[in-house]
Design an enzyme around this catalytic site. Structure first.
Site, short mmCIF file in Angstrom:
data_model
loop_
_atom_site.label_atom_id
_atom_site.label_comp_id
_atom_site.label_asym_id
_atom_site.label_seq_id
_atom_site.Cartn_x
_atom_site.Cartn_y
_atom_site.Cartn_z
N LYS A 208 0.64 -1.03 -0.58
CA LYS A 208 0.13 -0.16 0.07
C LYS A 208 0.65 1.55 -0.59
O LYS A 208 2.19 1.05 -0.05
CB LYS A 208 -0.75 -0.51 1.31
CG LYS A 208 -2.43 -0.89 1.00
CD LYS A 208 -3.04 -1.19 1.11
CE LYS A 208 -4.08 -2.25 1.30
NZ LYS A 208 -5.75 -2.77 2.52
N ARG A 255 -3.41 -10.74 4.66
CA ARG A 255 -3.70 -10.20 3.37
C ARG A 255 -2.49 -9.60 2.47
O ARG A 255 -2.41 -8.50 2.85
CB ARG A 255 -5.07 -9.81 3.33
CG ARG A 255 -5.23 -9.35 2.15
CD ARG A 255 -7.06 -8.34 1.64
NE ARG A 255 -7.10 -8.78 0.85
CZ ARG A 255 -7.09 -7.66 -0.33
NH1 ARG A 255 -5.85 -7.01 -0.01
NH2 ARG A 255 -7.59 -7.57 -2.21
N1 PMM Z 1 -7.41 -4.18 0.33
C1 PMM Z 1 -7.56 -3.78 -0.37
C2 PMM Z 1 -8.63 -4.53 -0.87
N2 PMM Z 1 -9.95 -5.43 0.07
N3 PMM Z 1 -9.75 -5.99 1.90
C3 PMM Z 1 -9.70 -5.90 3.34
N4 PMM Z 1 -10.06 -7.26 4.19
N5 PMM Z 1 -8.68 -5.43 3.69
C4 PMM Z 1 -7.93 -4.77 3.47
O1 PMM Z 1 -6.73 -4.28 3.59
C5 PMM Z 1 -8.11 -4.92 1.63
C6 PMM Z 1 -9.14 -5.85 1.38
C7 PMM Z 1 -6.80 -3.03 -1.28
O2 PMM Z 1 -6.02 -3.69 -2.02
P1 PMM Z 1 -5.66 -4.72 -3.04
O3 PMM Z 1 -6.44 -4.13 -4.29
O4 PMM Z 1 -4.06 -4.63 -3.80
O5 PMM Z 1 -6.05 -6.13 -3.23
#
Ligand code: PMM
Length: 279
Positions: A208, A255
């Site tokens: 991020k 995650r």
């Molecule tokens: N971050 C993203 C997408 N989904 N879900 C949860 N539970 N927590 C998060 O921090 C989160 C998420 C954005 O990241 P990406 O675009 O790399 O998937």
């Protein structure tokens, strides 16, 4: 041991791996590779939540994710569906997903909590203050830790009112969602207070912008990436470090995109702790 949730984005515009796994076969292969690298869970999403992202039609979202979920669930993978749409959550659970990961904590779609209650799936309730298109409009806090915990508590109560028992709930501080650079560090600093809520906690820092912001300008003069973009490799190393610190704070799962790096970091952390216990 802290669980590792590997990220499979089936979207053309996610900020870090966007477009590469849009094809279902490629996404399935990526999910298999993440499991081989040590992922305990796979989070599959068909709608980008990157800052500024526009919403995707649920029918298109389902077209992207359902075949990928069905194939990986059939191989025994534990799947979460990353969606803000109740209809997609239901389609995903029907295809074999066991967890619904709603970054809006049930706020974006009024049908979400009742649909998940009826489905029997677990739910991730993430801290969220508004859609990605308008992500930073509400990034204003008098006391971030207190407001974060109170707002998560309210979502857990809403889920309970909809018929989802607390043992089916996972909370997430929503790193990067409605939080600017330094506010993300404050949220991480408050992780133990989120853990103290009593629910399982998931945290997502992977690649991020706040990590890149922290690293930008650090390092040797002239090193690639110092002046401009911070490389994916440097973001993944920073992510592995935050995974260990999150584990130390007592989270249930992290995650991440780079499962192997986080697995190694957590293994090192486990050895450190095991030695301590043995004396
Ligand atoms: N971050 C993203 C997408 N989904 N879900 C949860 N539970 N927590 C998060 O921090 C989160 C998420 C954005 O990241 P990406 O675009 O790399 O998937």
């Amino acid at each position: 041991m802290v669980r590792i949730m590997g990220i499979v984005n089936v979207t053309p515009d996610s900020f870090s791996d966007g477009g590469r796994y849009l094809d279902a076969d490629a996404a399935i292969a990526h999910g298999r590779a993440l499991r081989a690298a040590g992922a305990d869970l796979l989070d599959i999403g068909g709608e980008s939540t990157r800052p500024g992202a526009q919403r995707v039609d649920p029918a298109l979202e389902q077209e992207r994710v359902v075949p990928v979920i069905a194939a990986l669930a059939a191989e025994g993978a534990v799947i979460s569906i990353d969606t803000m749409n109740a209809s997609t959550a239901v389609a995903a659970v029907t295809a074999g997903a066991r967890i619904v990961n709603d970054v809006s904590g049930g706020l974006a779609d009024p049908e979400m909590l009742p649909a998940v209650a009826a489905s029997g799936a677990d739910i991730v309730l993430q801290h969220w203050r508004g859609p990605s298109a308008d992500m930073y409009a509400q990034a204003s806090y008098a006391d971030l830790a207190r407001e974060l915990v109170a707002e998560l508590e309210a979502r857990v109560a809403a889920a309970a009112a909809a018929g989802i028992s607390p043992d089916r709930v996972i909370v997430d501080p929503g790193i990067g969602f409605g939080k600017r650079g330094a506010q993300n560090w404050q949220a991480l600093h408050a992780l133990d207070r989120v853990v103290a809520l009593g629910a399982r906690v998931l945290v997502g820092t992977s690649r991020k912008g706040f990590l890149a912001e922290a690293l930008r300008g650090e390092g040797l003069r002239g090193e690639a990436g110092v002046a401009g973009e911070v490389s994916t490799q440097r973001r993944d190393l920073a992510t592995a470090v935050t995974s260990v610190l999150a584990a130390q704070a007592g989270v249930w799962a992290v995650r991440v995109h780079d499962v192997a790096a986080t697995r190694d970091a957590l293994t090192v952390w486990r050895h450190w702790n095991d030695a301590e216990d043995a004396t």
